[in-house]
Design an enzyme around this catalytic site. Structure first.
Site, short mmCIF file in Angstrom:
data_model
loop_
_atom_site.label_atom_id
_atom_site.label_comp_id
_atom_site.label_asym_id
_atom_site.label_seq_id
_atom_site.Cartn_x
_atom_site.Cartn_y
_atom_site.Cartn_z
N MET A 279 55.65 69.67 42.82
CA MET A 279 54.27 69.26 42.59
C MET A 279 53.48 69.49 43.88
O MET A 279 53.85 69.00 44.95
CB MET A 279 54.19 67.78 42.20
CG MET A 279 54.73 67.45 40.81
SD MET A 279 54.06 68.44 39.46
CE MET A 279 52.31 68.09 39.58
N MET B 174 52.21 62.91 29.60
CA MET B 174 51.96 61.74 30.47
C MET B 174 52.01 60.46 29.65
O MET B 174 51.54 60.43 28.51
CB MET B 174 50.56 61.87 31.08
CG MET B 174 50.35 63.17 31.84
SD MET B 174 48.69 63.22 32.50
CE MET B 174 48.72 64.85 33.27
N ASP C 166 51.84 69.40 29.73
CA ASP C 166 51.90 68.21 30.59
C ASP C 166 51.93 66.96 29.73
O ASP C 166 50.96 66.64 29.05
CB ASP C 166 50.67 68.17 31.50
CG ASP C 166 50.77 69.19 32.61
OD1 ASP C 166 51.78 69.16 33.33
OD2 ASP C 166 49.86 70.03 32.73
N MET D 90 56.06 63.72 32.48
CA MET D 90 55.67 62.75 33.52
C MET D 90 55.80 61.36 32.89
O MET D 90 54.84 60.74 32.48
CB MET D 90 54.24 63.02 33.98
CG MET D 90 54.14 64.25 34.88
SD MET D 90 52.46 64.87 35.03
CE MET D 90 52.44 66.02 33.66
C1 DX5 Z 1 49.12 67.52 36.95
C2 DX5 Z 1 49.77 68.44 35.96
C3 DX5 Z 1 49.34 69.83 36.11
C4 DX5 Z 1 47.87 70.07 35.87
C5 DX5 Z 1 47.46 71.15 36.84
O1 DX5 Z 1 49.56 66.24 36.71
O2 DX5 Z 1 51.18 68.41 36.11
O3 DX5 Z 1 50.12 70.72 35.33
O4 DX5 Z 1 47.57 70.48 34.58
O5 DX5 Z 1 46.10 71.29 36.79
P1 DX5 Z 1 45.29 72.16 37.85
O6 DX5 Z 1 45.80 73.55 37.76
O7 DX5 Z 1 43.89 72.00 37.41
O8 DX5 Z 1 45.55 71.56 39.22
ZN ZN Z 2 52.43 70.00 35.02
#
Ligand code: DX5
Ligand code: ZN
Length: 218
Positions: free
Chosen positions: A139, A38, A36, A70
Site C-alpha cells: 500500500m 472495505m 477494493d 480490507m
Molecule cells: C485504497 C484502495 C485503492 C484505491 C486507489 O484504499 O486500496 O485501490 O482505489 O485509488 P487511487 O488510485 O485513487 O489512489
Molecule cells: Zn486496493
C-alpha cells in the site's frame, strides 16, 4: 522481471453503473480489474461485497478479478468472494488471524493468493509468507479512500521485497496501490514493482488508450 500490468480500481468507477465502468477497462484490452472491498472497520469506509462481483460476472465481465480485502476478519469472507468470481484474493497482514492457513485456503478455493502491507507495516512482517503467495501488495497510501497522495517513503520497502524475490528465486507479483499515476508508477517500477493499481488517475484520464499504452511501456 514480470511485464507490467495496469489494474484499474473500480472504486473510482461509477458506483451506479459498475459494469459500464468495468467494460471501459475491458475494451482497452486490459486484463485485470482491481476490486477494493472495505468493511468500515479495518478501514473507515464501505465499498461493495461479493454480490457485486457476481453481478459483474452476470453482466459478462470476464476480467481477472484482483480482489483486495480490507477486512478485519478476511478468513470469513474468502469463500463468498471465490464463489462470486474472484480470481485472486489478497488479504492484509495487520489483523490477527491465521494468515498462512487463509492463504492456503484461498488456493484450495481455486484462486491466487496475495498478502497486503499497510504503509506502517515493515516488509519483514510478510517475509515468512513470501513462498506461499502469488502477489505482494504494498500500500502506497493508508487504505480506505481513493484520491490520496503517493508515499515515496514506500520505495525502499518495494526494493526490499524485490530483492528477497530474486534472492529466493520466487515469482510473486509485486503490486502497488494508492496514488499511482504514470510518474509514481515509474518510480515503483524502478524499485521492482510490476503491477500497478490506478483508480483516480485511470478513470480521470482524458485519453485512456494513451494512459494504458504508457503503462504498457513501463
Ligand atoms: C485504497 C484502495 C485503492 C484505491 C486507489 O484504499 O486500496 O485501490 O482505489 O485509488 P487511487 O488510485 O485513487 O489512489
Ligand atoms: Zn486496493
Amino acid at each position: 522481471m514480470h511485464p507490467p500490468i495496469l489494474a484499474p480500481s473500480l472504486l473510482a468507477g461509477d458506483h451506479a453503473q459498475l459494469a459500464t465502468s468495468a467494460r471501459i477497462v475491458e475494451e482497452l484490452g486490459l486484463p485485470w480489474l482491481h476490486l477494493d472491498i472495505m468493511d468500515g472497520h479495518f478501514v473507515p469506509n464501505l465499498s461493495f461485497g461479493p454480490a457485486t462481483l457476481t453481478a459483474l460476472r452476470r453482466h459478462g465481465i470476464k476480467a481477472y478479478f484482483d480482489t483486495h480485502l480490507m477486512l478485519s476478519q478476511p478468513a470469513r469472507y474468502i469463500e463468498p468472494f471465490a464463489k462470486a468470481g474472484a480470481n485472486q484474493i489478497s488479504i492484509h497482514i495487520e489483523p490477527t488471524y491465521d494468515h498462512a492457513d487463509t492463504l492456503d485456503r484461498i488456493h484450495a478455493l481455486g484462486c491466487q493468493a496475495g498478502i497486503v502491507l499497510n504503509p506502517d507495516t515493515p516488509a519483514s512482517a510478510v517475509e515468512p509468507l513470501l513462498a506461499r503467495v502469488d502477489l505482494v501488495l504494498v500500500m502506497t497510501v493508508q487504505p480506505g479512500f481513493g484520491g490520496q497522495s503517493f508515499r515515496a517513503a514506500m520505495l525502499p520497502k518495494i526494493r526490499q521485497l524485490d530483492q528477497w524475490r530474486s534472492e529466493r528465486a520466487l515469482t510473486f507479483r509485486l503490486e502497488v496501490d494508492g496514488g499511482i499515476d504514470l510518474e509514481t508508477a515509474r518510480q515503483c517500477r524502478a524499485a521492482g514493482a510490476d503491477t500497478f493499481v490506478a483508480g483516480t488517475s485511470f478513470f480521470g484520464a482524458p485519453d485512456k488508450p494513451a494512459f494504458a499504452a504508457a503503462f504498457a511501456q513501463l
